[in-house]
Motif scaffolding. Structure first.
Motif, short mmCIF file in Angstrom:
data_model
loop_
_atom_site.label_atom_id
_atom_site.label_comp_id
_atom_site.label_asym_id
_atom_site.label_seq_id
_atom_site.Cartn_x
_atom_site.Cartn_y
_atom_site.Cartn_z
N LYS A 1 0.83 -1.20 0.00
CA LYS A 1 0.00 0.00 0.00
C LYS A 1 0.87 1.26 0.00
N ARG A 2 1.95 1.23 0.81
CA ARG A 2 2.86 2.38 0.84
C ARG A 2 3.51 2.60 -0.52
N GLU A 3 3.93 1.49 -1.15
CA GLU A 3 4.55 1.59 -2.48
C GLU A 3 3.58 2.16 -3.50
N GLU A 4 2.31 1.72 -3.42
CA GLU A 4 1.29 2.23 -4.35
C GLU A 4 1.05 3.72 -4.12
N GLN B 1 1.77 9.18 -5.91
CA GLN B 1 2.25 10.53 -5.66
C GLN B 1 3.24 10.96 -6.75
N ALA B 2 4.12 10.02 -7.13
CA ALA B 2 5.11 10.32 -8.18
C ALA B 2 4.42 10.61 -9.50
N ARG B 3 3.38 9.83 -9.82
CA ARG B 3 2.63 10.07 -11.06
C ARG B 3 2.00 11.44 -11.05
N GLY B 4 1.45 11.80 -9.89
CA GLY B 4 0.83 13.12 -9.77
C GLY B 4 1.82 14.24 -9.99
#
Length: 203
Positions: A185-188, A193-196
């Protein structure tokens, strides 16, 4: 694995009724046990209710021939009593009681055979259950009747140990899966966040 889990569930259910508080063999002189207590748990009726829920089923399992009845009243301030009927050792030895059931003509949809008369009651003892823990009620009943507490056999002790080991393993597996899921879940969340951030830069 599924077969092991299924077996453990059945074993847990069997051991739960065979062993534990209330697992005791009454002497043949005990002919009947009756409980009177209120429906609600307040005003001293919590202990009797717990005894009825937790101890009485085991007591009945080990003493199927002894009638055990319960009357739950709406009188919350009333007494909480257990009545135990005894017969004489001579009468207990000469009359073989039938296996008792809680089924009666009011609750059964099928025909109910007429019960034969049991041994005559020689004396009656009353236990005051109000404001007392279920363990206290059980202790007094065992002392009063001189019932023999059922202890686990060597095989049952082995099964209990097996079940405890399986429970511990299941708990470890569950904790491990919870950690794996939390990490995923943390990785997702980080990826999202990175995609955003990338989308924001591109705009």
């Amino acid at each position: 694995m599924v077969a092991v889990v299924r077996r453990m569930r059945k074993l847990r259910a069997l051991l739960a009724i065979r062993l534990g508080p209330g697992a005791a063999i009454l002497p043949p002189e005990v002919t009947r046990i009756h409980m009177d207590f209120a429906v609600d748990i307040h005003d001293g009726h919590h202990g009797p209710r717990k005894f009825w829920r937790n101890c009485l089923p085991r007591l009945k399992y080990h003493n199927p021939a002894v009638p055990m009845t319960v009357n739950r009243t709406i009188n919350q301030t009333g007494p909480a009593l257990m009545t135990v009927d005894f017969t004489s050792p001579k009468a207990a030895a000469t009359i073989k009681p039938e296996i008792s059931s809680t089924t009666d003509k009011q609750t059964s949809t099928g025909p109910v055979p007429e019960s034969k008369a049991g041994p005559p009651t020689e004396r009656t003892e009353v236990i005051n259950m109000k404001h007392r823990h279920d363990s206290e009620i059980l202790e007094q009943l065992l002392r009063l009747t001189k019932a023999k507490v059922v202890r686990p056999t060597a095989e049952e002790q082995r099964e209990i140990q097996e079940m405890e080991e399986q429970n511990a393993k299941s708990e470890r597996d569950a904790n491990m899966m919870a950690k794996v899921n939390a990490k995923r879940k943390r990785e997702e969340e980080i990826l999202e966040q990175a995609r955003g951030e990338v989308e924001a830069i591109q705009e």
